[in-house]
Design a protein around this motif. Structure first.
Motif, mmCIF file in Angstrom:
data_model
loop_
_atom_site.group_PDB
_atom_site.id
_atom_site.type_symbol
_atom_site.label_atom_id
_atom_site.label_comp_id
_atom_site.label_asym_id
_atom_site.label_seq_id
_atom_site.Cartn_x
_atom_site.Cartn_y
_atom_site.Cartn_z
ATOM 1 N N UNK A 63 2.338 1.548 -13.217
ATOM 2 C CA UNK A 63 1.918 1.584 -12.153
ATOM 3 C C UNK A 63 2.567 0.947 -11.480
ATOM 4 N N UNK A 64 3.089 -0.570 -11.126
ATOM 5 C CA UNK A 64 4.116 -1.838 -10.046
ATOM 6 C C UNK A 64 5.358 -0.944 -9.826
ATOM 7 N N UNK A 65 5.447 0.212 -11.407
ATOM 8 C CA UNK A 65 6.755 0.336 -10.905
ATOM 9 C C UNK A 65 7.200 1.778 -10.286
ATOM 10 N N UNK A 66 5.645 2.428 -10.461
ATOM 11 C CA UNK A 66 5.275 3.733 -9.350
ATOM 12 C C UNK A 66 5.346 3.236 -7.487
ATOM 13 N N UNK A 67 4.820 2.172 -8.016
ATOM 14 C CA UNK A 67 3.895 1.592 -6.800
ATOM 15 C C UNK A 67 4.522 0.569 -5.997
ATOM 16 N N UNK A 68 5.820 0.196 -6.135
ATOM 17 C CA UNK A 68 7.068 -0.786 -4.855
ATOM 18 C C UNK A 68 7.936 -1.174 -5.667
ATOM 19 N N UNK A 69 8.312 -0.563 -6.928
ATOM 20 C CA UNK A 69 9.328 -0.164 -7.502
ATOM 21 C C UNK A 69 9.737 -1.084 -8.646
ATOM 22 N N UNK A 70 8.855 -2.373 -8.608
ATOM 23 C CA UNK A 70 9.129 -4.050 -9.475
ATOM 24 C C UNK A 70 8.260 -4.313 -9.506
ATOM 25 N N UNK A 71 8.663 -5.127 -10.476
ATOM 26 C CA UNK A 71 7.060 -6.401 -10.979
ATOM 27 C C UNK A 71 7.948 -7.431 -11.688
ATOM 28 N N UNK A 72 7.061 -8.952 -11.807
ATOM 29 C CA UNK A 72 7.209 -10.169 -12.022
ATOM 30 C C UNK A 72 7.089 -9.555 -13.962
ATOM 31 N N UNK A 73 7.854 -9.634 -14.957
ATOM 32 C CA UNK A 73 7.358 -8.653 -16.605
ATOM 33 C C UNK A 73 7.935 -10.329 -16.864
ATOM 34 N N UNK A 74 6.516 -10.844 -17.990
ATOM 35 C CA UNK A 74 7.287 -12.085 -18.723
ATOM 36 C C UNK A 74 8.309 -12.231 -19.891
ATOM 37 N N UNK A 75 9.232 -12.530 -19.865
ATOM 38 C CA UNK A 75 10.088 -12.824 -21.523
ATOM 39 C C UNK A 75 11.322 -12.213 -20.489
ATOM 40 N N UNK A 76 11.010 -12.170 -19.091
ATOM 41 C CA UNK A 76 12.148 -11.326 -18.781
ATOM 42 C C UNK A 76 12.451 -11.753 -16.959
ATOM 43 N N UNK A 77 11.042 -11.831 -15.939
ATOM 44 C CA UNK A 77 11.387 -12.621 -15.537
ATOM 45 C C UNK A 77 10.901 -13.827 -14.956
ATOM 46 N N UNK A 78 11.350 -15.193 -14.171
ATOM 47 C CA UNK A 78 11.319 -16.263 -14.528
ATOM 48 C C UNK A 78 11.039 -17.397 -12.872
ATOM 49 N N UNK A 79 10.459 -17.885 -13.288
ATOM 50 C CA UNK A 79 9.643 -18.362 -11.523
ATOM 51 C C UNK A 79 9.970 -19.667 -11.121
ATOM 52 N N UNK A 80 11.085 -20.344 -11.074
ATOM 53 C CA UNK A 80 11.431 -21.666 -10.463
ATOM 54 C C UNK A 80 11.292 -22.030 -9.193
ATOM 55 N N UNK A 81 11.501 -23.192 -9.050
ATOM 56 C CA UNK A 81 11.257 -23.709 -7.585
ATOM 57 C C UNK A 81 12.534 -23.894 -7.060
#
Length: 323
Positions: free
Chosen positions: A139-157
Motif C-alpha cells: 500500500x505504501x508503494x501505491x500511496x507514497x512510492x516507497x517505504x522502509x523495508x526491514x532487511x533492505x533499508x537501514x537506520x543509522x545516525x
C-alpha cells in the motif's frame, strides 16, 4: 409625473439576499482553504526525540502562517483518529508516528486506501515511513512510492551532506545544507522508480554500515549499493500517483528523529513544501515562508519533561549552528 411602483416582497427579498451573500463572501473564501490533517502518534523515544505531537504542532503552525491557502489541524488521539470522518475532506494527511508493526495505519489499510483513491495527499515523516513488508508495504508503494523495508533499508545516525538540490517545487527556496539525523536510507521504492522523484540525496559514509547485519542495521543489499556501487541514497522523495488514485501525491521524509532539527530553516522549509505539494498547493518560487524558530518554539508541547541533554542553552547553541 414619475410612476413610482411600490417595492414588491420579491424585490425586498432579492436585496436582502444580495446583501447576505456579500456578507458571506469572506467566509466562503476562508472555506476554500485546503485542509491538511496531521496525525501525531503516541509518545516514543524520550525528550526531544520522535516528538510526534510537538513536531506536528510546530509544522502545523508554520504551514498555516505561510498563507498559501492551507488550514491544518493536529489529531492527537494516540493513533488513528477516533473520528475518522475528520479525514474525509482533507486535501492531504501527514503521518508522524512510530512505525513498523506499531504503525497507526496498519489496522486501517483498506479504509485508508479509499481516502487515497479520492486523490488525498499523504506525507509520512521519519519512523512513519516504515511499515511491514507485505500488504502494508504494498500500500505504501501505491500511496507514497516507497517505504522502509526491514532487511533492505537501514537506520543509522549520520551527517547527510546535501550538495545538490533538484529543480522541483518541493525544493523551492531550499539551500545546500548538512545535518545530523537518523536518516533512514536504501528505501524500497517502486519498480524503476516509476513516478518517484528524489528530493534529498546523499552518499552515506562507511561508518554508517559498521553495525552487524540485522533488520534495521545492515544487510548485503545496502553494502552492495553504498560501498561497492557508491550510489547516493534518497532520504526524501515525492511520488505522483496515477489515475487509479485520482492523481494524488505522496511525500516521504526519513529525517525527524532529532526534534531540534526543526529549527533548521532548510530542513523545515523542505518538509513544509512537501506537505503543501501533496495538498496540490502552488509552491512559491522561494518556497513556503518557514518563519523563525526559537528555543521556546521547540520546547513547547513535549511529551516528556526536560533533561540535561537538551537544556535551553544547548538548544540555543544547536540553533546557532544551522545555516
Amino acid at each position: 409625473m414619475l410612476d413610482r411602483k411600490p417595492k414588491t416582497a420579491n424585490s425586498l427579498k432579492m436585496k436582502f439576499l444580495s446583501s447576505f451573500l456579500i456578507f458571506l463572501l469572506p467566509f466562503l473564501f476562508l472555506s476554500a482553504e485546503k485542509k491538511v490533517v496531521f496525525i501525531a502518534g503516541k509518545k516514543s523515544h524520550g525528550y526531544f526525540s520522535h516528538e510526534h505531537i510537538a513536531g506536528s504542532k510546530l509544522l502545523s503552525r508554520y504551514i498555516n502562517d505561510a498563507n498559501v491557502g492551507i488550514k491544518s489541524i493536529v489529531v492527537t488521539d494516540d493513533g488513528y483518529p477516533k473520528d475518522p470522518s475528520i479525514l474525509n475532506d482533507a486535501a492531504s494527511i501527514v503521518v508522524y508516528c512510530d512505525g513498523g508493526g506499531r504503525h497507526l495505519l496498519n489496522p486501517h489499510l483498506k479504509e485508508f486506501d479509499q481516502l487515497m483513491k479520492k486523490g488525498i495527499g499523504l506525507a509520512c515523516i521519519h519512523y512513519g515511513v516504515e511499515v511491514p513488508k507485505g500488504a502494508p508495504g504494498d500500500y505504501f508503494l501505491k500511496w507514497i512510492g516507497g517505504y522502509f523495508e526491514t532487511n533492505w533499508s537501514v537506520n543509522p545516525h549520520w551527517v547527510a551532506n546535501f550538495t545538490m538540490i533538484p529543480n522541483h517545487p518541493v525544493a523551492s527556496g531550499v539551500g545546500l545544507f548538512s545535518i545530523n539525523d537518523e536518516w533512514y536510507y536504501h528505501m524500497r521504492f517502486r519498480e524503476a522508480m516509476k513516478g518517484v522523484t528524489p528530493i534529498l540525496s546523499s552518499l552515506p559514509s562507511e561508518e554508517t554500515l559498521k553495525r552487524k547485519d540485522g533488520p534495521h542495521s545492515n544487510n548485503p543489499h545496502v553494502r552492495e549499493a553504498v560501498l561497492k556501487r557508491k550510489e547516493a541514497q534518497h532520504v526524501a522523495w515525492v511520488y505522483q500517483r496515477g489515475g487509479d488514485y485520482n492523481h494524488g501525491r505522496g511525500f516521504g521524509f526519513t529525517g525527524g528523529h532529532n526534534h531540534v532539527n526543526w529549527g533548521s530553516e532548510n530542513f523545515r522549509k523542505l518538509v513544509l513544501n512537501g506537505i503543501a505539494w501533496t495538498a496540490k498547493v502552488k509552491i512559491p518560487s522561494s518556497g513556503l515562508n518557514a518563519g523563525k524558530v526559537q528555543a521556546k518554539d521547540l520546547i513547547a508541547n513535549q511529551d516528556y519533561p526536560p533533561n540535561d541533554r537538551w537544556t535551553e542553552e544547548k538548544i540555543k547553541t544547536a540553533l546557532s549552528t544551522f545555516k
